[in-house]
Design a protein around this motif. Structure first.
Motif, mmCIF file in Angstrom:
data_model
loop_
_atom_site.group_PDB
_atom_site.id
_atom_site.type_symbol
_atom_site.label_atom_id
_atom_site.label_comp_id
_atom_site.label_asym_id
_atom_site.label_seq_id
_atom_site.Cartn_x
_atom_site.Cartn_y
_atom_site.Cartn_z
ATOM 1 N N GLU A 193 -4.557 -34.005 -5.069
ATOM 2 C CA GLU A 193 -5.280 -33.698 -6.102
ATOM 3 C C GLU A 193 -5.534 -32.188 -6.164
ATOM 4 N N TRP A 194 -4.414 -31.283 -6.481
ATOM 5 C CA TRP A 194 -4.197 -30.153 -6.864
ATOM 6 C C TRP A 194 -5.156 -29.265 -7.737
ATOM 7 N N GLU A 195 -5.606 -30.177 -8.610
ATOM 8 C CA GLU A 195 -6.343 -29.635 -9.596
ATOM 9 C C GLU A 195 -7.673 -29.288 -9.157
ATOM 10 N N LYS A 196 -8.212 -29.619 -7.820
ATOM 11 C CA LYS A 196 -9.276 -29.184 -7.096
ATOM 12 C C LYS A 196 -9.274 -27.651 -6.589
ATOM 13 N N PRO A 197 -8.181 -27.298 -5.933
ATOM 14 C CA PRO A 197 -8.287 -26.230 -5.373
ATOM 15 C C PRO A 197 -7.812 -24.881 -6.654
ATOM 16 N N THR A 198 -6.871 -25.653 -7.473
ATOM 17 C CA THR A 198 -6.552 -24.799 -8.596
ATOM 18 C C THR A 198 -7.643 -24.198 -9.344
ATOM 19 N N SER A 199 -8.559 -25.313 -9.615
ATOM 20 C CA SER A 199 -9.713 -25.006 -10.607
ATOM 21 C C SER A 199 -10.671 -24.210 -9.736
ATOM 22 N N ALA A 200 -10.953 -24.184 -8.476
ATOM 23 C CA ALA A 200 -11.600 -23.239 -7.645
ATOM 24 C C ALA A 200 -11.042 -21.867 -7.826
ATOM 25 N N VAL A 201 -9.722 -21.659 -7.471
ATOM 26 C CA VAL A 201 -9.286 -20.399 -7.765
ATOM 27 C C VAL A 201 -9.398 -19.672 -9.153
ATOM 28 N N LEU A 202 -9.335 -20.666 -10.193
ATOM 29 C CA LEU A 202 -9.434 -19.852 -11.444
ATOM 30 C C LEU A 202 -10.992 -19.823 -11.964
ATOM 31 N N ALA A 252 -2.849 -31.158 -15.764
ATOM 32 C CA ALA A 252 -3.157 -32.252 -16.342
ATOM 33 C C ALA A 252 -4.868 -32.482 -16.491
ATOM 34 N N PHE A 253 -5.407 -31.757 -15.617
ATOM 35 C CA PHE A 253 -6.767 -32.000 -15.298
ATOM 36 C C PHE A 253 -7.824 -30.582 -15.749
ATOM 37 N N ASP A 254 -6.810 -29.551 -16.250
ATOM 38 C CA ASP A 254 -7.568 -28.277 -16.547
ATOM 39 C C ASP A 254 -6.876 -27.989 -17.744
ATOM 40 N N ASP A 255 -7.967 -27.868 -18.862
ATOM 41 C CA ASP A 255 -7.358 -27.429 -20.213
ATOM 42 C C ASP A 255 -7.259 -26.056 -20.465
ATOM 43 N N ASP A 274 0.568 -1.384 -0.147
ATOM 44 C CA ASP A 274 0.047 -0.159 -0.055
ATOM 45 C C ASP A 274 0.848 1.103 -0.215
ATOM 46 N N THR A 275 1.875 1.297 0.878
ATOM 47 C CA THR A 275 2.815 2.242 0.730
ATOM 48 C C THR A 275 3.539 2.764 -0.178
ATOM 49 N N LEU A 276 3.834 1.833 -1.025
ATOM 50 C CA LEU A 276 4.610 1.732 -2.443
ATOM 51 C C LEU A 276 3.826 2.105 -3.593
ATOM 52 N N GLY A 277 2.463 1.995 -3.287
ATOM 53 C CA GLY A 277 1.327 2.406 -4.396
ATOM 54 C C GLY A 277 1.277 1.118 -5.136
ATOM 55 N N ILE A 278 1.638 -0.120 -5.127
ATOM 56 C CA ILE A 278 1.636 -1.408 -5.640
ATOM 57 C C ILE A 278 0.133 -1.946 -5.632
ATOM 58 N N PRO A 279 -0.700 -2.019 -6.677
ATOM 59 C CA PRO A 279 -2.035 -2.247 -6.987
ATOM 60 C C PRO A 279 -2.205 -3.683 -6.646
ATOM 61 N N TYR A 280 -3.084 -4.171 -5.954
ATOM 62 C CA TYR A 280 -3.372 -5.628 -5.932
ATOM 63 C C TYR A 280 -4.843 -5.919 -5.503
ATOM 64 N N GLU A 281 -5.330 -7.121 -5.637
ATOM 65 C CA GLU A 281 -6.735 -7.509 -5.322
ATOM 66 C C GLU A 281 -6.603 -8.877 -4.447
ATOM 67 N N LYS A 282 -7.047 -8.829 -3.198
ATOM 68 C CA LYS A 282 -7.164 -9.891 -2.308
ATOM 69 C C LYS A 282 -8.567 -10.449 -2.075
ATOM 70 N N PHE A 283 -8.532 -11.659 -2.451
ATOM 71 C CA PHE A 283 -10.146 -12.085 -2.396
ATOM 72 C C PHE A 283 -10.159 -13.677 -1.809
ATOM 73 N N PRO A 284 -11.376 -14.029 -1.249
ATOM 74 C CA PRO A 284 -11.268 -15.387 -0.812
ATOM 75 C C PRO A 284 -11.938 -16.116 -2.014
ATOM 76 N N ILE A 285 -11.498 -17.672 -1.758
ATOM 77 C CA ILE A 285 -12.096 -18.664 -2.984
ATOM 78 C C ILE A 285 -12.997 -19.469 -2.200
ATOM 79 N N PRO A 286 -14.287 -19.920 -2.539
ATOM 80 C CA PRO A 286 -14.937 -20.826 -1.758
ATOM 81 C C PRO A 286 -14.313 -22.208 -2.035
ATOM 82 N N PHE A 287 -14.447 -23.129 -1.081
ATOM 83 C CA PHE A 287 -13.646 -24.306 -1.297
ATOM 84 C C PHE A 287 -14.299 -25.294 -0.332
#
Length: 411
Positions: free
Chosen positions: A213-222, A252-255, A129-142
């Motif tokens: 099974e990392w495809e599950k959290p990754t797909s939820a994030v995307l 491997a599970f998300d084209d 925030d001090t450096l003025g670097i933009p970002y968006e922080k948000f939760p992912i339902p899981f």
């Protein structure tokens, strides 16, 4: 310019030549080098790190915590006393790095961990925030839980792929900024970082352990990200450390991913765990599994790296027994998964990687029979990139990464 050779004036040396290591013990060396790694993204400073490591003995988790916390406190105080916003923001980012390093070797249930983690995350976001670097922080339902993500929009509206970046066995979402997000933003890339099960605040505050099974959290994030953001033309998934397994597993599970990067290539985590636990498996095979806990305690007392790795495995995987940790990690392999990967693949490896045997790079390459393309980069000691995740040589591997991005997905 101060180099690692400056350690010669901090510690006695028998011949007077320069030093190539911060500690003889590999695990403590690696974690100190991890702080130095973030200098390129303004997350540390050389002399501060060298002076702090000179105060610590390998294996002394309490002394490590005290020294790094004091360094974090000094930078926080400096930030509060500094009028220039740029200097203040940089001091906050350094404080984040040092507080994060401080908690690393503490036992998972140490009562100081939550406060240390809260301080490092607070300093990080205040620094941005001090450096003025933009970002968006948000939760992912899981399911009954939620994951977390931070999106760093591109500095310019360049038509470049979205970089999705996840960590590994011990990383946090905030630290991912220093590993890659800062450098990617400077080149016009938007970056989406996230923490999944077994990582960061998801582990600390919700107690959600890792999943192979990392495809599950990754797909939820995307999915969540694309609900509120336009879909980019191309998306590239990058995984750090254990993420070298997690990212290709997800791709491997998300084209929807056009490319996947293993930083570094981790083909079979279970094979490493089985090798490390060979004696314990032998004891179990002859009915002496009750001896394993004592053997693990004895080895932990003389090998700080083993002690940390086992404790972290119990915590992040949600297991109590040493062999339960090894048995669970057996699921973390790409052996029957890599055949599904059809994206462009980039993999990195260091010849002195303490966690990933170099032969796994060739195993991984050989298993990618359906990938659109496969590119491998191996770094030797002379290059500076021989360590796990090329620690201390961020500009080295990033140069190859961004060249590959331009080659495969350039305008």
């Amino acid at each position: 310019m101060i180099t690692l050779g400056a350690l010669a004036i901090l510690r006695p040396h028998r011949t007077g030549e320069g030093f190539g290591r911060l500690f003889v013990d590999q695990t403590y060396h690696h974690q100190a080098l991890r702080a130095l790694n973030h200098i390129a993204a303004q997350g540390a400073d050389v002399s501060e790190v060298l002076e702090t490591t000179a105060l610590v003995r390998a294996g002394d988790a309490q002394g490590w915590y005290t020294a790094w916390t004091a360094l974090g406190d000094r930078n926080l105080a400096r930030a509060q006393a500094t009028k220039d916003p740029q200097s203040r923001g940089q001091a906050l980012l350094r404080a984040h790095t040092y507080y994060l390093r401080a908690e690393f070797f503490l036992p998972p249930q140490d009562p100081r961990r939550p406060d240390s983690f809260a301080r490092n995350t607070k300093a990080f976001y205040e620094g941005l925030d001090t450096l003025g670097i933009p970002y968006e922080k948000f939760p992912i339902p899981f399911g009954a839980h939620h994951l977390n993500a931070v999106y760093y929009p591109a500095v310019a509206s360049a038509h470049r792929p979205l970089v999705v970046f996840c960590g590994g066995y011990d990383s946090t979402m905030e630290e991912l900024y220093f590993f890659l997000a800062a450098a990617a933003r400077a080149r016009g890339y938007a970056v989406l970082t996230f923490e999944g099960p077994g990582q960061g605040s998801v582990l600390r505050e919700q107690g959600l352990p890792f999943t192979h099974e990392w495809e599950k959290p990754t797909s939820a994030v995307l999915d969540t990200f694309l609900d509120t953001h336009a879909r980019p033309d191309k998306i590239v998934l990058v995984g750090l450390s254990l993420g070298g397994y997690l990212a290709p597993r997800a791709a491997a599970f998300d084209d929807r991913f056009d490319g996947v990067v293993s930083y570094d290539a981790f083909f079979d985590v279970g094979a490493v765990a089985r090798k490390d636990a060979a004696i314990a498996y032998t004891l179990r095979s002859v009915g002496l599994e009750s001896w394993v806990e004592g053997l693990a305690a004895l080895k932990s007392a003389v090998d700080p790296g083993f002690g940390w790795s086992l404790a972290n495995g119990r915590w992040t995987l949600g297991k109590s027994k040493p062999l339960d940790v090894a048995d669970t990690l057996a699921q973390y392999t790409l052996e029957n998964v890599a055949v599904r990967i059809r994206q462009d693949v980039l993999m990195f490896a260091g010849v002195d990687d303490q966690f990933i045997p170099l032969e796994q790079l060739e195993q991984y390459k050989g298993a990618l029979v359906n990938a659109r393309s496969v590119t491998a980069k191996v770094y030797d000691r002379t290059s500076g990139g021989a360590e796990h995740s090329q620690l201390g040589a961020s500009t080295l591997w990033q140069a190859d990464f961004f060249d590959w991005m331009e080659e495969k997905f350039g305008r």
